[in-house]
Scaffold this motif. Structure first.
Motif, PDB file in Angstrom:
ATOM      1  N   LEU A 607       0.809  -1.218   0.000  1.00  0.00           N
ATOM      2  CA  LEU A 607       0.000   0.000   0.000  1.00  0.00           C
ATOM      3  C   LEU A 607       0.844   1.271   0.000  1.00  0.00           C
ATOM      4  O   LEU A 607       0.291   2.371  -0.056  1.00  0.00           O
ATOM      5  N   LEU A 608       2.160   1.128   0.057  1.00  0.00           N
ATOM      6  CA  LEU A 608       3.004   2.327   0.095  1.00  0.00           C
ATOM      7  C   LEU A 608       2.799   3.210  -1.140  1.00  0.00           C
ATOM      8  O   LEU A 608       2.657   4.436  -0.993  1.00  0.00           O
ATOM      9  N   PRO A 609       2.755   2.659  -2.372  1.00  0.00           N
ATOM     10  CA  PRO A 609       2.496   3.540  -3.518  1.00  0.00           C
ATOM     11  C   PRO A 609       1.166   4.282  -3.414  1.00  0.00           C
ATOM     12  O   PRO A 609       1.082   5.456  -3.777  1.00  0.00           O
ATOM     13  N   LEU A 610       0.126   3.619  -2.912  1.00  0.00           N
ATOM     14  CA  LEU A 610      -1.176   4.284  -2.750  1.00  0.00           C
ATOM     15  C   LEU A 610      -1.071   5.439  -1.754  1.00  0.00           C
ATOM     16  O   LEU A 610      -1.581   6.535  -2.004  1.00  0.00           O
ATOM     17  N   LEU A 611      -0.404   5.201  -0.632  1.00  0.00           N
ATOM     18  CA  LEU A 611      -0.274   6.239   0.386  1.00  0.00           C
ATOM     19  C   LEU A 611       0.545   7.418  -0.133  1.00  0.00           C
ATOM     20  O   LEU A 611       0.242   8.579   0.174  1.00  0.00           O
ATOM     21  N   MET A 612       1.559   7.139  -0.929  1.00  0.00           N
ATOM     22  CA  MET A 612       2.385   8.233  -1.455  1.00  0.00           C
ATOM     23  C   MET A 612       1.621   9.031  -2.512  1.00  0.00           C
ATOM     24  O   MET A 612       1.756  10.257  -2.594  1.00  0.00           O
ATOM     25  N   LEU A 613       0.811   8.366  -3.320  1.00  0.00           N
ATOM     26  CA  LEU A 613      -0.055   9.096  -4.253  1.00  0.00           C
ATOM     27  C   LEU A 613      -1.051   9.948  -3.474  1.00  0.00           C
ATOM     28  O   LEU A 613      -1.338  11.097  -3.850  1.00  0.00           O
ATOM     29  N   SER A 614      -1.574   9.390  -2.388  1.00  0.00           N
ATOM     30  CA  SER A 614      -2.506  10.150  -1.552  1.00  0.00           C
ATOM     31  C   SER A 614      -1.847  11.416  -1.018  1.00  0.00           C
ATOM     32  O   SER A 614      -2.464  12.482  -0.994  1.00  0.00           O
ATOM     33  N   LEU A 615      -0.593  11.308  -0.585  1.00  0.00           N
ATOM     34  CA  LEU A 615       0.127  12.487  -0.093  1.00  0.00           C
ATOM     35  C   LEU A 615       0.291  13.531  -1.189  1.00  0.00           C
ATOM     36  O   LEU A 615       0.127  14.726  -0.957  1.00  0.00           O
ATOM     37  N   LEU A 616       0.619  13.080  -2.395  1.00  0.00           N
ATOM     38  CA  LEU A 616       0.783  14.020  -3.509  1.00  0.00           C
ATOM     39  C   LEU A 616      -0.526  14.722  -3.849  1.00  0.00           C
ATOM     40  O   LEU A 616      -0.521  15.805  -4.450  1.00  0.00           O
ATOM     41  N   LYS A 617      -1.653  14.121  -3.476  1.00  0.00           N
ATOM     42  CA  LYS A 617      -2.957  14.726  -3.760  1.00  0.00           C
ATOM     43  C   LYS A 617      -3.489  15.567  -2.607  1.00  0.00           C
ATOM     44  O   LYS A 617      -4.517  16.222  -2.751  1.00  0.00           O
ATOM     45  N   THR A 618      -2.807  15.548  -1.451  1.00  0.00           N
ATOM     46  CA  THR A 618      -3.241  16.419  -0.357  1.00  0.00           C
ATOM     47  C   THR A 618      -2.981  17.876  -0.730  1.00  0.00           C
ATOM     48  O   THR A 618      -2.180  18.171  -1.625  1.00  0.00           O
ATOM     49  N   ASP A 619      -3.640  18.779  -0.028  1.00  0.00           N
ATOM     50  CA  ASP A 619      -3.436  20.204  -0.298  1.00  0.00           C
ATOM     51  C   ASP A 619      -2.005  20.640  -0.031  1.00  0.00           C
ATOM     52  O   ASP A 619      -1.550  21.665  -0.553  1.00  0.00           O
ATOM     53  N   THR A 620      -1.277  19.877   0.770  1.00  0.00           N
ATOM     54  CA  THR A 620       0.127  20.227   1.033  1.00  0.00           C
ATOM     55  C   THR A 620       0.977  20.087  -0.214  1.00  0.00           C
ATOM     56  O   THR A 620       1.709  21.008  -0.594  1.00  0.00           O
ATOM     57  N   PHE A 621       0.910  18.933  -0.858  1.00  0.00           N
ATOM     58  CA  PHE A 621       1.806  18.632  -1.979  1.00  0.00           C
ATOM     59  C   PHE A 621       1.136  18.770  -3.340  1.00  0.00           C
ATOM     60  O   PHE A 621       1.783  18.549  -4.371  1.00  0.00           O
ATOM     61  N   ASN A 622      -0.139  19.108  -3.373  1.00  0.00           N
ATOM     62  CA  ASN A 622      -0.853  19.207  -4.641  1.00  0.00           C
ATOM     63  C   ASN A 622      -0.236  20.300  -5.509  1.00  0.00           C
ATOM     64  O   ASN A 622       0.093  21.388  -5.039  1.00  0.00           O
ATOM     65  N   ASP A 623      -0.074  20.016  -6.811  1.00  0.00           N
ATOM     66  CA  ASP A 623       0.547  20.990  -7.712  1.00  0.00           C
ATOM     67  C   ASP A 623      -0.450  21.998  -8.270  1.00  0.00           C
ATOM     68  O   ASP A 623      -0.111  22.815  -9.125  1.00  0.00           O
ATOM     69  N   SER A 624      -1.703  21.977  -7.779  1.00  0.00           N
ATOM     70  CA  SER A 624      -2.696  22.937  -8.240  1.00  0.00           C
ATOM     71  C   SER A 624      -2.353  24.337  -7.745  1.00  0.00           C
ATOM     72  O   SER A 624      -2.118  24.534  -6.545  1.00  0.00           O
ATOM     73  N   PRO A 625      -2.350  25.343  -8.623  1.00  0.00           N
ATOM     74  CA  PRO A 625      -2.033  26.715  -8.192  1.00  0.00           C
ATOM     75  C   PRO A 625      -3.207  27.423  -7.520  1.00  0.00           C
ATOM     76  O   PRO A 625      -3.054  28.543  -7.042  1.00  0.00           O
ATOM     77  N   THR A 626      -4.383  26.787  -7.488  1.00  0.00           N
ATOM     78  CA  THR A 626      -5.578  27.472  -6.965  1.00  0.00           C
ATOM     79  C   THR A 626      -5.799  27.251  -5.472  1.00  0.00           C
ATOM     80  O   THR A 626      -6.712  27.832  -4.892  1.00  0.00           O
ATOM     81  N   ILE A 627      -4.986  26.413  -4.832  1.00  0.00           N
ATOM     82  CA  ILE A 627      -5.166  26.154  -3.400  1.00  0.00           C
ATOM     83  C   ILE A 627      -4.668  27.358  -2.614  1.00  0.00           C
ATOM     84  O   ILE A 627      -3.509  27.770  -2.753  1.00  0.00           O
ATOM     85  N   PRO A 628      -5.524  27.984  -1.775  1.00  0.00           N
ATOM     86  CA  PRO A 628      -5.080  29.146  -0.989  1.00  0.00           C
ATOM     87  C   PRO A 628      -3.882  28.791  -0.118  1.00  0.00           C
ATOM     88  O   PRO A 628      -3.806  27.688   0.434  1.00  0.00           O
ATOM     89  N   VAL A 629      -2.966  29.735   0.033  1.00  0.00           N
ATOM     90  CA  VAL A 629      -1.727  29.461   0.762  1.00  0.00           C
ATOM     91  C   VAL A 629      -2.005  29.085   2.215  1.00  0.00           C
ATOM     92  O   VAL A 629      -1.345  28.190   2.770  1.00  0.00           O
ATOM     93  N   ASP A 630      -2.997  29.694   2.852  1.00  0.00           N
ATOM     94  CA  ASP A 630      -3.301  29.352   4.245  1.00  0.00           C
ATOM     95  C   ASP A 630      -3.897  27.951   4.363  1.00  0.00           C
ATOM     96  O   ASP A 630      -3.645  27.245   5.344  1.00  0.00           O
ATOM     97  N   THR A 631      -4.701  27.546   3.384  1.00  0.00           N
ATOM     98  CA  THR A 631      -5.256  26.185   3.381  1.00  0.00           C
ATOM     99  C   THR A 631      -4.139  25.171   3.221  1.00  0.00           C
ATOM    100  O   THR A 631      -4.104  24.137   3.919  1.00  0.00           O
ATOM    101  N   ARG A 632      -3.214  25.437   2.318  1.00  0.00           N
ATOM    102  CA  ARG A 632      -2.070  24.544   2.116  1.00  0.00           C
ATOM    103  C   ARG A 632      -1.252  24.434   3.411  1.00  0.00           C
ATOM    104  O   ARG A 632      -0.816  23.350   3.798  1.00  0.00           O
ATOM    105  N   THR A 633      -1.083  25.570   4.070  1.00  0.00           N
ATOM    106  CA  THR A 633      -0.318  25.575   5.318  1.00  0.00           C
ATOM    107  C   THR A 633      -1.003  24.755   6.394  1.00  0.00           C
ATOM    108  O   THR A 633      -0.367  23.959   7.093  1.00  0.00           O
TER     109      THR A 633
END
Length: 821
Positions: A607-633
């Motif tokens: 399940l490690l690949p699934l968990l790492m993909l999940s992390l990349l999709k969190t607001d912390t690591f998401n590459d979307s430019p529309t996530i507010p900086v305070d939400t990401r924080t």
């Protein structure tokens, strides 16, 4: 239910078929499984099972897979106790077989680290910690290791051999003679020789001063913006409702109140009624009265405290000051707490604009999201202030509200280094009942915590091993001490371990000691002992891997990299680490041809690949430019501090079909008060049926999805509306309380999720109609991490040069396979 059993029939006529997805039931929490390991005897690790990842959905039932205890040599402990290892709820290692050399560790590409959760809430933690009350604390005279189940007695039991450094130490004579009862004692029954985790009552030499009482200083923003938002009334209600829950069994707890706009206001709580004292000189803040008039005993001054809080609801209603002097108010609070230490609880709406620590109202860094750093403070003032707090044993918790930019990254610096917590409420308004309930519940949860006070934590390792990095809300003192003015009940810490030289023994030891003061004034030492075998081969290393602890450690490393460099580098660390681990397993264990074709992984890491993909999709690591900086924080702060159970929930949401629950789901056991949860499903929209009703939750939010073809009986029985056209998307404080079975059972499930959370954060509820509010619909679908999201690539993952947060799980596997070759 095992996979060869027939699925249970739906309990309601709302579905055309039974629940889709895996039918394996699971315990109520990841932590429950770990709790069950506490008393297990050591046993031989079974042969490693290999899983071909490509071509099948992730085995989410393994989210609750029991980690088999490591195989240790016989006669290793002083007594035959089955409890000699520390329960993994308190302390676990990423590798349950430690590589004998740094070369072997590097070749595996796996991190070696300890996950520490030293002070979990009693209501979640079923592993009781024995208390040793006679203040006999025996330690190695050379390395200062505490006596533990893994020592050996020599010279007729007059000496004990330190398991960490090998030195012989005198056994305390009190082990064999009970001074209190004046009778012979059986040393072999002593808790420290039988339990891997114990609490000692500390003798006098562990106290620099008398144990501090719990002291709470409340700092409230009274600027015009704070008044307009309605925050003060809601926060004051939350404080008033929490006063009886603040730890105060012995009547020593003290409180004080400070408000801040263009000046700092103190409140004298002595005499017939409260008196306000305003200090306008912000450059060198001073106390206008003796601290004893401002910081008062909660029990003795309760009428004055209640009177003041009641007045606060209206006394600032006419305020028009747009300014805020948070920095000066915090300095005032620290001065009040300097003699004793304690906790600052701050409620902040406006960015501080005057006095010390003034901030700008827009992000200063205009770089692209990927080229910006995470958690970048815009002022150095707050880190300096946090260092001063740590020296005085002062902790700060922040409740931050805002309609635009709130600079959460800067204001969080104080909780970050003092052991506190940060709660963020974007676009808060008292008109929103959901916001009000969330704030009051989180204030109650935070103030009722029986926290540890004036603490230090240190981890010792066997020869050849060192502590090299520390993660979590604390201040690190050279070389290996974590200073914690406040130890919250449910926070997690990570200590990364380095291998300086080859290990010569067949086992290694880790001992963590937490010296702290309880809320009722008792100085204690909590000691955690862990013994692990040494691995000589790569297959042993991988078969002892804990994929959840590994994912957590890589998350810490990714956040640290993104904070010291830029987000792009943090993301790259995550995907490269995952690809490197897959490549190492394929090359060193499975054989390279197998890895390149199907991306084979051992069951322990499937399940490690699934968990790492999940992390990349969190607001912390998401590459979307529309996530507010305070939400990401804020999401980053949660990923740093949440206990493992809540962290797993945030990274991988729980997904249930409500319209086709088995009959026992949603039923509360009358004895244990535990609620039976429905069957968890894979996080993919393939499970969504047009007539269905689903619940997805990540510990922070609960979404209830109602399909566009949901039948009228379901709409009426669950939401009290006649048909799907009457279902309204949006936040609600709770579901309607109806007499229907599904209403009662879903309400029980939601109640369970809210009351059995092991964090101070309170999840909100949102109704999502499939063809309703597009923003809510998108938010719900974004939690289905196995799907390709709109920002994801349309071509196969193998064709991508960089990982995308929009990749589907199968695109992600293709990407990893191409990088692992």
């Amino acid at each position: 239910m095992t996979n060869n059993q027939q699925p249970l029939q739906p309990a309601y006529p709302y579905a055309s078929s039974g629940p889709s997805g895996n039918n394996t039931p699971y315990p109520n929490s990841y932590q429950d499984l770990n709790n069950g390991m506490a008393g297990m005897s050591l046993q031989q690790t079974p042969p490693t099972e290999q899983i071909a990842l490509v071509g099948q959905s992730p085995l989410i039932q393994d989210l609750d897979r029991l980690i088999i205890p490591s195989n240790l040599p016989a006669n290793l402990t002083a007594t035959p106790s089955p409890n000699s290892q520390c329960p993994p709820v308190f302390k676990k290692c990423t590798l349950n077989a430690v590589p004998f050399s740094n070369a072997l560790l590097k070749k595996s590409k796996l991190p070696l680290a300890l996950i520490l959760e030293p002070y979990l809430s009693d209501k979640w933690n079923k592993a009781e910690v024995p208390l040793i009350e006679d203040t006999i604390v025996s330690r190695c005279t050379r390395c200062k290791t505490y006596i533990n189940p893994f020592v050996q007695f020599t010279q007729g039991a007059f000496k004990w051999l330190c398991n960490m450094c090998g030195l012989e130490n005198d056994a305390p004579s009190e082990f064999d003679w009970d001074v209190v009862k004046q009778q012979q004692a059986d040393r072999w029954q002593r808790a420290e020789l039988n339990y891997g985790c114990v609490d000692f009552i500390a003798p006098a030499e562990y106290m620099m001063r008398p144990p501090q009482p719990p002291v709470y200083i409340f700092v409230l923003d009274t600027s015009f913006q704070a008044i307009q938002s309605g925050m003060i009334n809601v926060a004051v209600d939350g404080i008033m409702n929490s006063l009886d829950s603040i730890p105060n069994e012995d009547g020593r707890t003290k409180v004080a109140f400070i408000t801040a706009d263009s000046a700092v206001a103190f409140y004298k709580l002595v005499g017939d009624e409260p008196e306000i004292l305003v200090v306008g000189d912000l450059t060198d803040i001073y106390l206008p009265r003796a601290a004893s008039d401002l910081v008062v005993n909660l029990t003795e001054s309760r009428p004055l405290v209640d009177d003041l809080l009641t007045r606060m609801k209206t006394m600032y209603s006419q305020s028009v000051s747009p300014a805020n002097c948070l920095g000066s108010a915090l300095q005032a609070a620290r001065k009040l707490l300097a003699p004793t230490g304690g906790k600052i609880v701050c409620f902040q709406v406006t960015l501080p604009t005057v006095g010390d620590g003034a901030l700008k109202n827009t992000p200063s860094d205009q770089k692209s999201v990927m080229d910006s750093a995470l958690l970048t403070p815009t002022s150095t003032y707050y880190k300096t202030f946090a260092a001063e707090c740590t020296k005085s044993q002062v902790c700060a918790d922040m409740f931050i509200f805002g309609s635009q930019f709130s600079d959460v990254a800067t204001l969080n610096v104080i909780p970050r280094f003092t052991g506190g917590q940060t709660h963020y409420f974007p676009n808060f308004t008292a008109d929103n009942q959901v916001d009000c309930e969330k704030l009051q519940q989180e204030v109650l949860a935070l103030l009722s915590e029986k926290v540890g006070l004036e603490a230090v934590m240190r981890t010792r390792c066997s020869p050849g091993l060192i502590c090299k990095s520390f993660y979590g809300n604390c201040t690190t003192r050279v070389p290996d001490i974590m200073a914690l003015p406040n130890v919250p009940r449910d926070q997690s810490y990570c200590v990364e371990i380095g291998l300086e030289e080859d290990i010569q023994s067949n086992v290694v030891y880790f001992q963590t000691a937490l010296l702290y003061t309880t809320c009722f004034g008792e100085r204690r030492i909590r000691v955690f002992n862990l013994c692990l075998p040494v691995a000589k081969t790569m297959s042993e290393v991988f078969s002892g891997a804990d994929q959840f602890a590994i994912a957590r450690t890589l998350c810490h490393q990714g956040i640290d990299k993104a904070a010291t460099s830029k987000l792009r580098d943090g993301r790259e660390l995550l995907w490269k680490s995952t690809a490197d681990i897959c490549a190492a397993y394929g090359k060193e264990v499975a054989g390279s041809s197998s890895a390149s074709n199907q991306l084979t992984m051992c069951r322990e890491l499937c399940l490690l690949p699934l968990l790492m993909l999940s992390l990349l999709k969190t607001d912390t690591f998401n590459d979307s430019p529309t996530i507010p900086v305070d939400t990401r924080t804020q999401i980053t702060l949660l990923l740093r501090t949440l206990p493992m159970n809540a962290w797993m929930n945030l990274v991988h949401s729980n997904f249930y079909a409500l319209h086709s629950m088995p009959p026992q789901a949603g039923i509360v056991d009358s004895q244990t008060q535990n609620c039976t949860m429905p069957t968890r499903m894979n996080l993919t929209s393939e499970k969504l049926e047009p007539h269905g009703c689903y619940l997805i939750e990540n510990g922070q939010r609960i979404f209830i999805w109602v399909g566009k073809a949901a039948v009228p009986p379901l709409c009426m029985d669950l939401l009290n509306v006649p048909n799907i056209n009457e279902v309204k998307s949006g936040q609600v404080t709770e579901l309607p309380k109806l007499k229907s079975s599904i209403s009662q059972r879903v309400s029980a499930i939601i109640q369970h999720l809210r009351t059995h959370r092991n964090s101070t954060y309170y999840p909100t509820i949102s109704i999502v109609r499939e063809d309703g509010d597009p923003a809510l619909r998108s938010w719900f679908l974004s939690l289905l991490i196995e799907d390709r999201h709109p920002t994801g690539p349309t071509s196969a993952g193998a064709n991508q040069q960089q990982a995308s947060s929009g990749m589907s799980y199968f695109q992600w596997l293709g990407f990893l396979r191409s990088k692992a070759q």
